[in-house]
Write an enzyme that holds these catalytic residues in place. Structure first.
Site, PDB file in Angstrom:
ATOM      1  N   ASP A 298      -1.812 -17.499   2.600  1.00 48.14           N
ATOM      2  CA  ASP A 298      -1.895 -16.330   3.479  1.00 48.14           C
ATOM      3  C   ASP A 298      -1.722 -16.858   4.896  1.00 48.14           C
ATOM      4  OD1 ASP A 298      -3.469 -13.289   2.987  1.00 48.14           O
ATOM      5  OD2 ASP A 298      -3.042 -13.957   5.032  1.00 48.14           O
TER       6      ASP A 298
ATOM      7  N   GLY B 272       2.179  -9.217   3.293  1.00 47.73           N
ATOM      8  CA  GLY B 272       3.046  -8.375   4.105  1.00 47.73           C
ATOM      9  C   GLY B 272       2.272  -7.265   4.771  1.00 47.73           C
TER      10      GLY B 272
ATOM     11  N   SER C 173       0.949  -3.807   4.702  1.00 48.41           N
ATOM     12  CA  SER C 173       0.629  -3.033   3.502  1.00 48.41           C
ATOM     13  C   SER C 173       0.504  -1.537   3.764  1.00 48.41           C
ATOM     14  CB  SER C 173      -0.672  -3.563   2.877  1.00 48.41           C
ATOM     15  OG  SER C 173      -1.705  -3.471   3.820  1.00 48.41           O
TER      16      SER C 173
ATOM     17  N   HIS D 125       5.569   4.208  -2.516  1.00 49.92           N
ATOM     18  CA  HIS D 125       6.225   4.778  -1.324  1.00 49.92           C
ATOM     19  C   HIS D 125       7.730   4.467  -1.310  1.00 49.92           C
ATOM     20  CE1 HIS D 125       2.605   6.430   0.349  1.00 49.92           C
ATOM     21  NE2 HIS D 125       1.982   5.280   0.155  1.00 49.92           N
TER      22      HIS D 125
ATOM     23  N   TYR E  99       7.921   1.627   5.803  1.00 48.79           N
ATOM     24  CA  TYR E  99       7.224   0.787   4.820  1.00 48.79           C
ATOM     25  C   TYR E  99       7.867   0.959   3.438  1.00 48.79           C
ATOM     26  CZ  TYR E  99       3.433  -0.356   1.521  1.00 48.79           C
ATOM     27  OH  TYR E  99       2.696  -0.849   0.467  1.00 48.79           O
TER      28      TYR E  99
ATOM     29  N   ARG F  36      -4.570  13.832  -4.719  1.00 44.23           N
ATOM     30  CA  ARG F  36      -3.401  13.072  -5.183  1.00 44.23           C
ATOM     31  C   ARG F  36      -3.831  11.790  -5.885  1.00 44.23           C
ATOM     32  NH1 ARG F  36       0.539   9.191  -3.168  1.00 44.23           N
ATOM     33  NH2 ARG F  36      -1.121   8.588  -1.736  1.00 44.23           N
TER      34      ARG F  36
END
Ligand SMILES: NC(=O)c1ccc[n+]([C@@H]2O[C@H](COP(=O)([O-])OP(=O)(O)OC[C@H]3O[C@@H](n4cnc5c(N)ncnc54)[C@H](O)[C@@H]3O)[C@@H](O)[C@H]2O)c1
Length: 269
Positions: free
Chosen positions: A31, A70, A72, A113, A136, A174
């Site tokens: 990381d 990345g 997020s 997404h 994104y 959702r």
């Protein structure tokens, strides 16, 4: 199986690190933030995925990469400037370093997404065409495309996981469809790491939700079966859960879909 996990300091990475502890002879954790000290069977490497040489170095002797690092979320400002290096250049570096280092498999943390502007009236499977709902989401489409290229051109075994909403519990209506619990998320990663020979698979990251809007038979190919169900929280969510943005309701991607929509959503079939 020697495994490298990028983004090991993040929400999913920390959970996976703790649940997978001791499972593999080597779990190398990387990381941009320091994730030391290393436990038994672990190695910790502080590196930026935008640094190709550092990625290549980190992948020496590795069989499988779990790529979680990345940006997020969709940043509220300068979204493109932020997702481009972290999610597109960084993901290219991860695949290219994996190829150079002779890694056999990459498990890529994509996102629903990438297909967020499909309407919820349509059930999606792994073959759903890209329909990103944000920059994104565009970066995740690019990551999936890189995975497909490296599988087809270079023979890397690749799993793209279109992860839903990873939370301790579902927070809005959702989420009753797209939630994935921490233990199911790690089980999906474990199955993706350990599934026998495969070329390229797209699976959705979700629990066994009664209200699912995704056909996840490709996850079953990996041997994954969710154990949790968002429905267990339905009463709580329906009485006190967060309300959904009106413009976001028709779409898989939820509230990202409502941003900047300005009424154009009417034209999205
Ligand atoms: N959490 C969710 O609900 C969800 C849903 C869909 C997809 N995903 C994807 O799963 C992955 C992990 O999600 P998360 O919730 O753990 O994210 P997170 O933001 O908690 O963790 C991301 C980690 O990546 C590291 N990182 C960021 N840029 C880096 C760089 N340039 N070099 C090295 N490390 C870098 C960060 O330091 C952080 O530790 C992400 O790729 C995210 O897009 C998450």
């Amino acid at each position: 199986m020697r495994v490298l996990m990028t983004g090991a300091g993040g929400l999913i990475g920390k959970e996976a690190r703790s649940q997978l502890a001791g499972r593999y002879p080597l779990l190398r954790l990387t990381d941009m933030v320091d994730v030391s000290p290393a436990g038994p069977g672990e190695e910790c490497v502080t590196a930026d995925i935008c640094d190709l040489a550092a990625m290549e170095q980190a992948m020496q002797g590795i069989d499988c990469v779990v790529h979680l690092a990345g940006m997020s979320v969709e940043p509220e400002s300068n979204a493109w400037e932020q997702v481009l290096p972290a999610n597109i250049v960084g993901t290219y570096n991860v695949f290219e370093a994996a190829r150079r280092a002779g890694v056999r498999r990459v498990v890529y943390a994509s996102s629903h997404h990438a297909v967020g502007y499909h309407r919820r009236a349509h059930v999606l499977d792994g073959s759903a065409l890209p329909r990103p709902d944000s920059f994104y989401g565009v970066s995740k489409v690019a990551g999936e495309a890189l995975g497909r290229l490296y599988a087809d051109k270079y023979g890397l075994s690749v799993v793209s996981l279109r992860i839903g909403a990873y939370r301790p519990k579902p927070m809005d209506v959702r989420h009753l469809s797209v939630w994935i619990s921490p233990r199911d998320m790690v089980e999906l990663l474990r199955c993706s790491i350990e599934a026998p020979l495969l070329h390229y698979v797209v699976a959705y990251g979700m629990s066994a939700n009664t209200r699912s809007i995704w056909d996840n038979r490709d996850a079953a190919v990996l041997g994954y079966r969710g154990r949790d169900n968002a429905e267990d929280y339905a009463e709580e969510v329906l009485t006190s859960g967060a309300p959904e943005l009106e413009g976001a309701k028709p779409f898989h991607g939820g509230w990202y879909c409502g941003w900047d929509l300005g009424g154009h959503g009417l034209f999205i079939d």
